[in-house]
Motif scaffolding. Sequence first.
Motif, PDB file in Angstrom:
ATOM      1  N   LEU A 476       0.823  -1.206   0.000  1.00 20.43           N
ATOM      2  CA  LEU A 476       0.000   0.000   0.000  1.00 20.43           C
ATOM      3  C   LEU A 476       0.857   1.256   0.000  1.00 20.43           C
ATOM      4  CD1 LEU A 476      -3.119  -0.663   2.237  1.00 20.43           C
ATOM      5  CD2 LEU A 476      -2.861  -0.781  -0.223  1.00 20.43           C
ATOM      6  N   GLU A 477       1.967   1.218   0.711  1.00 16.12           N
ATOM      7  CA  GLU A 477       2.862   2.375   0.679  1.00 16.12           C
ATOM      8  C   GLU A 477       3.403   2.604  -0.732  1.00 16.12           C
ATOM      9  OE1 GLU A 477       5.853   1.610   3.542  1.00 16.12           O
ATOM     10  OE2 GLU A 477       4.634   2.210   5.270  1.00 16.12           O
ATOM     11  N   SER A 478       3.731   1.533  -1.419  1.00 11.44           N
ATOM     12  CA  SER A 478       4.241   1.664  -2.780  1.00 11.44           C
ATOM     13  C   SER A 478       3.161   2.200  -3.717  1.00 11.44           C
ATOM     14  CB  SER A 478       4.753   0.311  -3.289  1.00 11.44           C
ATOM     15  OG  SER A 478       5.791  -0.183  -2.459  1.00 11.44           O
ATOM     16  N   LEU A 479       1.934   1.694  -3.561  1.00 12.95           N
ATOM     17  CA  LEU A 479       0.839   2.191  -4.400  1.00 12.95           C
ATOM     18  C   LEU A 479       0.546   3.656  -4.122  1.00 12.95           C
ATOM     19  CD1 LEU A 479      -1.620  -0.854  -4.231  1.00 12.95           C
ATOM     20  CD2 LEU A 479      -0.199  -0.175  -6.156  1.00 12.95           C
ATOM     21  N   GLN A 480       0.562   4.018  -2.854  1.00 12.01           N
ATOM     22  CA  GLN A 480       0.318   5.421  -2.510  1.00 12.01           C
ATOM     23  C   GLN A 480       1.462   6.313  -2.978  1.00 12.01           C
ATOM     24  OE1 GLN A 480      -0.315   5.219   1.707  1.00 12.01           O
ATOM     25  NE2 GLN A 480      -2.340   4.270   1.511  1.00 12.01           N
ATOM     26  N   SER A 481       2.689   5.769  -2.986  1.00  9.88           N
ATOM     27  CA  SER A 481       3.825   6.554  -3.469  1.00  9.88           C
ATOM     28  C   SER A 481       3.685   6.859  -4.959  1.00  9.88           C
ATOM     29  CB  SER A 481       5.135   5.796  -3.217  1.00  9.88           C
ATOM     30  OG  SER A 481       5.359   5.628  -1.834  1.00  9.88           O
ATOM     31  N   CYS A 482       3.149   5.897  -5.717  1.00 13.52           N
ATOM     32  CA  CYS A 482       2.989   6.125  -7.150  1.00 13.52           C
ATOM     33  C   CYS A 482       2.100   7.330  -7.449  1.00 13.52           C
ATOM     34  CB  CYS A 482       2.395   4.882  -7.824  1.00 13.52           C
ATOM     35  SG  CYS A 482       3.508   3.462  -7.869  1.00 13.52           S
ATOM     36  N   TRP A 483       1.153   7.598  -6.555  1.00  9.25           N
ATOM     37  CA  TRP A 483       0.178   8.662  -6.808  1.00  9.25           C
ATOM     38  C   TRP A 483       0.259   9.783  -5.777  1.00  9.25           C
ATOM     39  CZ3 TRP A 483      -2.134   8.190 -11.387  1.00  9.25           C
ATOM     40  CH2 TRP A 483      -2.156   6.921 -11.967  1.00  9.25           C
ATOM     41  N   SER A 484       1.366   9.855  -5.093  1.00 10.69           N
ATOM     42  CA  SER A 484       1.550  10.939  -4.130  1.00 10.69           C
ATOM     43  C   SER A 484       2.072  12.177  -4.842  1.00 10.69           C
ATOM     44  CB  SER A 484       2.513  10.509  -3.029  1.00 10.69           C
ATOM     45  OG  SER A 484       3.807  10.288  -3.547  1.00 10.69           O
ATOM     46  N   ASP A 485       1.844  13.311  -4.238  1.00 10.96           N
ATOM     47  CA  ASP A 485       2.312  14.570  -4.820  1.00 10.96           C
ATOM     48  C   ASP A 485       3.826  14.654  -4.858  1.00 10.96           C
ATOM     49  OD1 ASP A 485      -0.317  15.331  -5.126  1.00 10.96           O
ATOM     50  OD2 ASP A 485      -0.397  16.352  -3.188  1.00 10.96           O
ATOM     51  N   ASP A 486       4.484  13.884  -4.021  1.00 11.43           N
ATOM     52  CA  ASP A 486       5.945  13.923  -3.970  1.00 11.43           C
ATOM     53  C   ASP A 486       6.597  13.017  -5.009  1.00 11.43           C
ATOM     54  OD1 ASP A 486       5.699  15.615  -1.820  1.00 11.43           O
ATOM     55  OD2 ASP A 486       5.839  14.010  -0.336  1.00 11.43           O
ATOM     56  N   VAL A 487       5.796  12.267  -5.750  1.00 16.54           N
ATOM     57  CA  VAL A 487       6.355  11.317  -6.728  1.00 16.54           C
ATOM     58  C   VAL A 487       5.747  11.507  -8.111  1.00 16.54           C
ATOM     59  CG1 VAL A 487       6.585   8.862  -7.323  1.00 16.54           C
ATOM     60  CG2 VAL A 487       6.891   9.609  -4.961  1.00 16.54           C
ATOM     61  N   LEU A 488       4.438  11.679  -8.181  1.00 18.60           N
ATOM     62  CA  LEU A 488       3.729  11.633  -9.458  1.00 18.60           C
ATOM     63  C   LEU A 488       4.055  12.836 -10.332  1.00 18.60           C
ATOM     64  CD1 LEU A 488       1.540  10.330 -11.278  1.00 18.60           C
ATOM     65  CD2 LEU A 488      -0.127  11.750 -10.089  1.00 18.60           C
ATOM     66  N   ILE A 489       4.289  12.541 -11.605  1.00 17.66           N
ATOM     67  CA  ILE A 489       4.346  13.549 -12.668  1.00 17.66           C
ATOM     68  C   ILE A 489       3.173  13.258 -13.596  1.00 17.66           C
ATOM     69  CG2 ILE A 489       5.615  14.347 -14.687  1.00 17.66           C
ATOM     70  CD1 ILE A 489       8.172  13.967 -13.194  1.00 17.66           C
ATOM     71  N   PHE A 490       2.333  14.255 -13.806  1.00 17.16           N
ATOM     72  CA  PHE A 490       1.080  14.005 -14.522  1.00 17.16           C
ATOM     73  C   PHE A 490       1.333  13.496 -15.936  1.00 17.16           C
ATOM     74  CE2 PHE A 490      -2.614  15.244 -17.031  1.00 17.16           C
ATOM     75  CZ  PHE A 490      -3.631  14.723 -16.254  1.00 17.16           C
ATOM     76  N   GLY A 564     -10.445   6.292  -5.527  1.00 16.27           N
ATOM     77  CA  GLY A 564     -10.877   7.683  -5.441  1.00 16.27           C
ATOM     78  C   GLY A 564      -9.722   8.655  -5.564  1.00 16.27           C
ATOM     79  N   ARG A 565      -8.581   8.294  -4.961  1.00 15.24           N
ATOM     80  CA  ARG A 565      -7.408   9.160  -5.065  1.00 15.24           C
ATOM     81  C   ARG A 565      -6.916   9.267  -6.504  1.00 15.24           C
ATOM     82  NH1 ARG A 565      -4.294  13.388  -3.550  1.00 15.24           N
ATOM     83  NH2 ARG A 565      -2.068  12.976  -3.857  1.00 15.24           N
ATOM     84  N   VAL A 566      -6.867   8.147  -7.202  1.00 20.69           N
ATOM     85  CA  VAL A 566      -6.400   8.150  -8.595  1.00 20.69           C
ATOM     86  C   VAL A 566      -7.351   8.962  -9.478  1.00 20.69           C
ATOM     87  CG1 VAL A 566      -5.930   6.699 -10.604  1.00 20.69           C
ATOM     88  CG2 VAL A 566      -5.184   5.973  -8.339  1.00 20.69           C
ATOM     89  N   ASN A 567      -8.649   8.760  -9.310  1.00 18.11           N
ATOM     90  CA  ASN A 567      -9.608   9.516 -10.113  1.00 18.11           C
ATOM     91  C   ASN A 567      -9.543  11.007  -9.814  1.00 18.11           C
ATOM     92  OD1 ASN A 567     -10.594   7.278 -11.454  1.00 18.11           O
ATOM     93  ND2 ASN A 567     -12.249   6.915 -10.002  1.00 18.11           N
ATOM     94  N   GLN A 568      -9.257  11.347  -8.574  1.00 15.44           N
ATOM     95  CA  GLN A 568      -9.126  12.757  -8.221  1.00 15.44           C
ATOM     96  C   GLN A 568      -7.919  13.393  -8.915  1.00 15.44           C
ATOM     97  OE1 GLN A 568      -8.718  13.398  -4.023  1.00 15.44           O
ATOM     98  NE2 GLN A 568      -8.658  15.633  -4.202  1.00 15.44           N
ATOM     99  N   LEU A 569      -6.812  12.663  -8.968  1.00 15.81           N
ATOM    100  CA  LEU A 569      -5.623  13.199  -9.612  1.00 15.81           C
ATOM    101  C   LEU A 569      -5.789  13.288 -11.123  1.00 15.81           C
ATOM    102  CD1 LEU A 569      -2.850  11.315  -7.584  1.00 15.81           C
ATOM    103  CD2 LEU A 569      -3.449  13.734  -7.423  1.00 15.81           C
ATOM    104  N   LEU A 570      -6.592  12.387 -11.697  1.00 15.98           N
ATOM    105  CA  LEU A 570      -6.809  12.374 -13.148  1.00 15.98           C
ATOM    106  C   LEU A 570      -8.135  13.006 -13.526  1.00 15.98           C
ATOM    107  CD1 LEU A 570      -5.585   8.739 -13.954  1.00 15.98           C
ATOM    108  CD2 LEU A 570      -4.252  10.856 -13.966  1.00 15.98           C
ATOM    109  N   ALA A 571      -8.632  13.905 -12.691  1.00 13.59           N
ATOM    110  CA  ALA A 571      -9.955  14.497 -12.925  1.00 13.59           C
ATOM    111  C   ALA A 571     -10.008  15.293 -14.221  1.00 13.59           C
ATOM    112  CB  ALA A 571     -10.344  15.391 -11.745  1.00 13.59           C
ATOM    113  N   SER A 572      -8.885  15.802 -14.684  1.00 13.82           N
ATOM    114  CA  SER A 572      -8.878  16.589 -15.921  1.00 13.82           C
ATOM    115  C   SER A 572      -8.984  15.722 -17.173  1.00 13.82           C
ATOM    116  CB  SER A 572      -7.603  17.430 -16.001  1.00 13.82           C
ATOM    117  OG  SER A 572      -6.451  16.607 -15.976  1.00 13.82           O
ATOM    118  N   CYS A 573      -8.859  14.419 -17.036  1.00 14.81           N
ATOM    119  CA  CYS A 573      -8.950  13.515 -18.189  1.00 14.81           C
ATOM    120  C   CYS A 573     -10.422  13.276 -18.551  1.00 14.81           C
ATOM    121  CB  CYS A 573      -8.266  12.184 -17.883  1.00 14.81           C
ATOM    122  SG  CYS A 573      -6.496  12.323 -17.561  1.00 14.81           S
TER     123      CYS A 573
END
Length: 770
Positions: A476-490, A564-573
Amino acid sequence: MADLAAPPRPAAAPQPPAAAAAAAAAAKDLFGETIEAHPPWFRPEAFLRAGFDPDAYVAELRSYVPLESLAAELRSHLAALRAELVGLINRDYADFVGLSARLKGVDAAAARMRAPLADLRDKVAAFRAAASAALAALRAGLEQRAAATQARELLELLLDTSHVVSKVEKLIKELPTAPSDSSDVEVRSVDKGYSGNDTTPSNVEAGTDVRETQSILLERIASEMNRLKFYISHAQNLPFIENMEKRVQGATKLLDGSLERCFVVGLEHRDAKVIYNCLRAYAAIDNTSSAEELFRTTVVSPLIQKIVPQNYAKAVSGVSSDDLEDDYEQIMQCVEKDCKFILEISSSANSGLHIFDFLANSILKEVHSAIMKGKPGACSPGKPKDFLRNYKASLKFLDFLEGYCPSKSAVAKFRSEPAYTDFMRLWHVSVYFSLRFQEIAGGLDGALTATISPVGVNENQMKQKTLLLKQSIKLLESLQSCWSDDVLIFSQSDKFLRLSLQLISRYTTWLSSGLAARNASDGSSSSPADSEWALSVPVEDFIYVMHDVNAVIGELSESGNFVGRVNQLLASCPIEVLTLVKQSILQAVEPLKELLPSIMDAMIGVIVKRSNEDLKHLKGITATYRMTNKLPVRHSPYVSGILHPLKVFLEGDRVHYLSEDDKTKLRRGSTDKITATYYDMVSEVVNVARKTESSLQRLRQGQQKRIGGSTDASDNIISDTDKICMQLFLDIQEYARNLRTLGIDAKEIESYRSLWQCVAPKDKQDIIQF
């Protein structure tokens, strides 16, 4: 005429008129009417018409008459015409022969007529020759006129070119006559603070007027230079133009230098009118790059050099860090304060200055150069955290610059500039993702290869955690890291989605390989590394596994936080993309759900194996009641130990991590398999006892027959098989009571009903009571 008078005689003798009349009389029917020699569709009189067209005639008839019939009829008509012509010649043969005698004097008359005709022919030929000569002369005159016109146009073009060159040189010479130097000195004195003189305002106004006058004059010169370029382009490779080339180059050089000085002065004094006129001049000579470069070196570069250190040695020594966030903030303030004026001028409506792009070719280009010289490490993906922070700051800075674009087309033009492309190439996001991939995937892989163990020091701490195993927590930490603000590039979100699915698949493979190895090899040493954890852990640790798998499934389900977190980050798609992303995550969780029964089977298998150790004592009942008069009075001691492993497991301090549904499945699955094994062993013992007793009875009966004894004495004796069944009956009743203490009704177990039927007395076969 002589030829007509003596035609060749026909080969066949012609018919006399009497014969022709007889033939005509014969061509009548019985009623005296003439028989038609041709079919009704063939009309010979049509050939005599003035506008007869043979093609049209044949095309009209061929629609209803075969061509063969038409050809045959035409040949017949031709033969009739020839026969008629021969008849006419024969009839008037004497006249044809005497025709030449009656044409005497015709040659003389023809000679008299030939003289005026020859004269007329000569006159027509002379007139034609005169007309041809006049036409040739006219054409030659027109060609000379066209050549003269072209030469005149070329001469006018050359004269205009010379005039424009002279005019440009004259206007350029007039530039230094303006007192710009003195005005600049006066303005500088004002800037330095010498404001005690009363004449200072007038001097400033005079300097402003001089600059404005120069800029207007430069714009005019630029317009003339633009016209000069047009003239030269239409008169290339001419000696006159080649001789003027040095003058044109000199004028161009003087114009560029004067325009550069005027534009720089205008920028230094923030004179909007001067800048506007200079920009129009640069646009007129199609030299926008020089204006953009001058603004970059004059205004932007000094400002950026104050913010970003240009000496890399200072940056290395620690004077400045590779952080760009503060630098961008200061740069944006400088742009707002010191560069906004020219951006507003270049984007003003109906100015024609939209061809300038100071955002990309001046500001962004200078920022790019400053970062490369002063902070090259800021763009290095070797430090992922710093790289991501600087990259996001750069995107924010680009958004700030795009805010000055007045329209969408201006934004598209800004993004298409080479300076924008070069700036984006600084950021190697693909290399950054590769490093993050190794970091995240390697961390999970390292956790999965380690020994399975719960996290925490004591049970109270574990009760407060959603997940218990460090492998699950790391997932779960790895999955959350993939979509965290400190790691993700849109821009790399598709790759991070793929990485997330790979992490889930890796975790699922780790579980499935361990369970498969435990079920198949049962602890063999040849199992792969991924399955070692399942071979070495106690069965109680599978409670943690079951708990964590359920928790992971809940977290990754449609109602979980991760989706929900992933959809929130990709809301512009688009909504279609969001739907596909959600479906891919849910599909990746399905194999994990399928492992839940295997985990349950692993726990049940260990419990059943431990229970079988006590069931082995069941075989001692046969030895206890064979060849003795002892009768069973109570259940066997081994019965209380059959369900003891299950009771211990359910009463353990870890079982509260299982849900009630899982506990029920565990109890029911364990008791079903234990009861089935119990039935197999009981049926085997009873069958062996019955076979043994039958054999002994046959031996006993044979021996009594040999000695002549009676065989009725043993009828009232209880057999060993009956005593064994009585003991087993008492045992299964106790076993049923033990099942009831666990909340299991023995009557609902099919194997227990078979067990009851195997050992219960005949009078109790139908009713199960215990």
